[in-house]
Design an enzyme around this catalytic site. Structure first.
Site, PDB file in Angstrom:
ATOM      1  N   GLY A  66      44.006  29.108  44.331  1.00  0.00           N
ATOM      2  CA  GLY A  66      44.198  30.562  44.803  1.00  0.00           C
ATOM      3  C   GLY A  66      43.185  31.806  44.446  1.00  0.00           C
ATOM      4  N   GLN A  67      41.530  30.641  44.928  1.00  0.00           N
ATOM      5  CA  GLN A  67      40.726  32.438  44.515  1.00  0.00           C
ATOM      6  C   GLN A  67      40.739  32.574  46.114  1.00  0.00           C
ATOM      7  OE1 GLN A  67      36.462  30.044  44.153  1.00  0.00           O
ATOM      8  NE2 GLN A  67      36.055  32.076  43.675  1.00  0.00           N
ATOM      9  N   HIS A 104      34.446  34.802  38.642  1.00  0.00           N
ATOM     10  CA  HIS A 104      35.282  35.400  37.998  1.00  0.00           C
ATOM     11  C   HIS A 104      36.564  34.807  37.150  1.00  0.00           C
ATOM     12  CE1 HIS A 104      37.778  35.333  41.369  1.00  0.00           C
ATOM     13  NE2 HIS A 104      38.861  35.780  40.996  1.00  0.00           N
ATOM     14  N   ASP A 158      41.953  43.658  35.601  1.00  0.00           N
ATOM     15  CA  ASP A 158      42.694  43.571  37.561  1.00  0.00           C
ATOM     16  C   ASP A 158      43.373  44.079  37.609  1.00  0.00           C
ATOM     17  OD1 ASP A 158      42.724  40.260  38.341  1.00  0.00           O
ATOM     18  OD2 ASP A 158      43.768  42.139  39.257  1.00  0.00           O
ATOM     19  N   ILE A 159      43.217  44.955  38.877  1.00  0.00           N
ATOM     20  CA  ILE A 159      43.454  45.606  39.701  1.00  0.00           C
ATOM     21  C   ILE A 159      45.865  45.736  39.649  1.00  0.00           C
ATOM     22  CG2 ILE A 159      44.194  45.220  42.048  1.00  0.00           C
ATOM     23  CD1 ILE A 159      42.735  47.971  43.031  1.00  0.00           C
ATOM     24  N   ASN A 176      39.411  30.424  38.466  1.00  0.00           N
ATOM     25  CA  ASN A 176      40.171  29.500  40.505  1.00  0.00           C
ATOM     26  C   ASN A 176      39.130  29.334  40.633  1.00  0.00           C
ATOM     27  OD1 ASN A 176      42.997  29.800  39.482  1.00  0.00           O
ATOM     28  ND2 ASN A 176      42.601  31.953  39.900  1.00  0.00           N
TER      29      ASN A 176
HETATM   30  P1  AMP Z   1      41.368  35.636  42.149  1.00  0.00           P
HETATM   31  O1  AMP Z   1      42.891  35.034  42.609  1.00  0.00           O
HETATM   32  O2  AMP Z   1      41.335  34.065  40.633  1.00  0.00           O
HETATM   33  O3  AMP Z   1      40.186  35.335  42.960  1.00  0.00           O
HETATM   34  O4  AMP Z   1      41.268  36.603  41.579  1.00  0.00           O
HETATM   35  C1  AMP Z   1      40.433  38.295  42.199  1.00  0.00           C
HETATM   36  C2  AMP Z   1      41.495  39.230  41.705  1.00  0.00           C
HETATM   37  O5  AMP Z   1      40.368  40.088  41.782  1.00  0.00           O
HETATM   38  C3  AMP Z   1      42.913  38.696  41.755  1.00  0.00           C
HETATM   39  O6  AMP Z   1      43.398  38.537  40.175  1.00  0.00           O
HETATM   40  C4  AMP Z   1      43.025  40.938  42.371  1.00  0.00           C
HETATM   41  O7  AMP Z   1      44.091  41.296  41.530  1.00  0.00           O
HETATM   42  C5  AMP Z   1      41.648  41.359  41.859  1.00  0.00           C
HETATM   43  N1  AMP Z   1      41.115  41.955  41.695  1.00  0.00           N
HETATM   44  C6  AMP Z   1      40.889  42.358  43.671  1.00  0.00           C
HETATM   45  N2  AMP Z   1      40.580  43.653  43.733  1.00  0.00           N
HETATM   46  C7  AMP Z   1      39.630  44.378  42.359  1.00  0.00           C
HETATM   47  C8  AMP Z   1      39.265  45.102  42.445  1.00  0.00           C
HETATM   48  N3  AMP Z   1      39.267  46.229  43.811  1.00  0.00           N
HETATM   49  N4  AMP Z   1      39.503  46.192  41.086  1.00  0.00           N
HETATM   50  C9  AMP Z   1      39.734  45.459  39.855  1.00  0.00           C
HETATM   51  N5  AMP Z   1      40.671  43.966  40.405  1.00  0.00           N
HETATM   52  C10 AMP Z   1      41.084  43.429  41.758  1.00  0.00           C
END
Ligand code: AMP
Ligand code: ZN
Length: 114
Positions: free
Chosen positions: A93-94, A100, A32-33, A87
């Site tokens: 909070g998605q 994922h 995760d970024i 999520n």
């Molecule tokens: P969610 O809030 O469950 O939809 O999670 C989305 C996740 O994707 C969050 O934890 C973000 O930090 C992560 N995210 C968004 N963009 C990227 C990216 N380019 N590479 C890795 N993780 C990411």
């Protein structure tokens, strides 16, 4: 839907960089970024599925969890403990609408998560 502008489909296609930790014919896992724990990995199907609400195939969803176990073992958190989370939609909070599974570990995780 491989031509969709979906962020995680772009990761699958290698169009945006990600730190990939595991790849299978059906799934990709990457860090995760914006990590919320020392280990924070996202596990996704290569196939575009917007959210858990859109999932129809038990194998596709089951593979996410089993790959999480494999990664947890590799990362050394399988015994200490970890959390897997999907999520779904706004109240949870998605933010990225390609299903994922979050794998979180490496610290004590509180419950309820809030
Ligand atoms: P969610 O809030 O469950 O939809 O999670 C989305 C996740 O994707 C969050 O934890 C973000 O930090 C992560 N995210 C968004 N963009 C990227 C990216 N380019 N590479 C890795 N993780 C990411
Ligand atoms: Zn997608």
């Amino acid at each position: 839907m491989s031509e969709s502008p979906c962020l995680f489909c772009s990761v699958v296609r290698g169009e945006i960089s990600a730190t990939i930790v595991a790849e299978t014919p059906e799934c990709i896992a990457f860090r995760d970024i914006n990590p919320q724990a020392p280990v924070h990995v996202l596990i996704i199907p290569r196939e575009h599925i917007g959210s858990l609400n859109d999932a129809t195939d038990a194998m596709t969803i089951g593979r996410l969890s089993l790959l999480a176990v494999e990664i947890a073992r590799k990362e050394g958190i399988a015994e200490s403990g970890y959390r897997t989370v999907i999520n779904t939609n706004a109240a949870a909070g998605q933010t990225v609408f390609h299903v994922h599974l979050h794998l979180l570990g490496g610290r004590t995780l509180h419950w309820p998560p809030g």
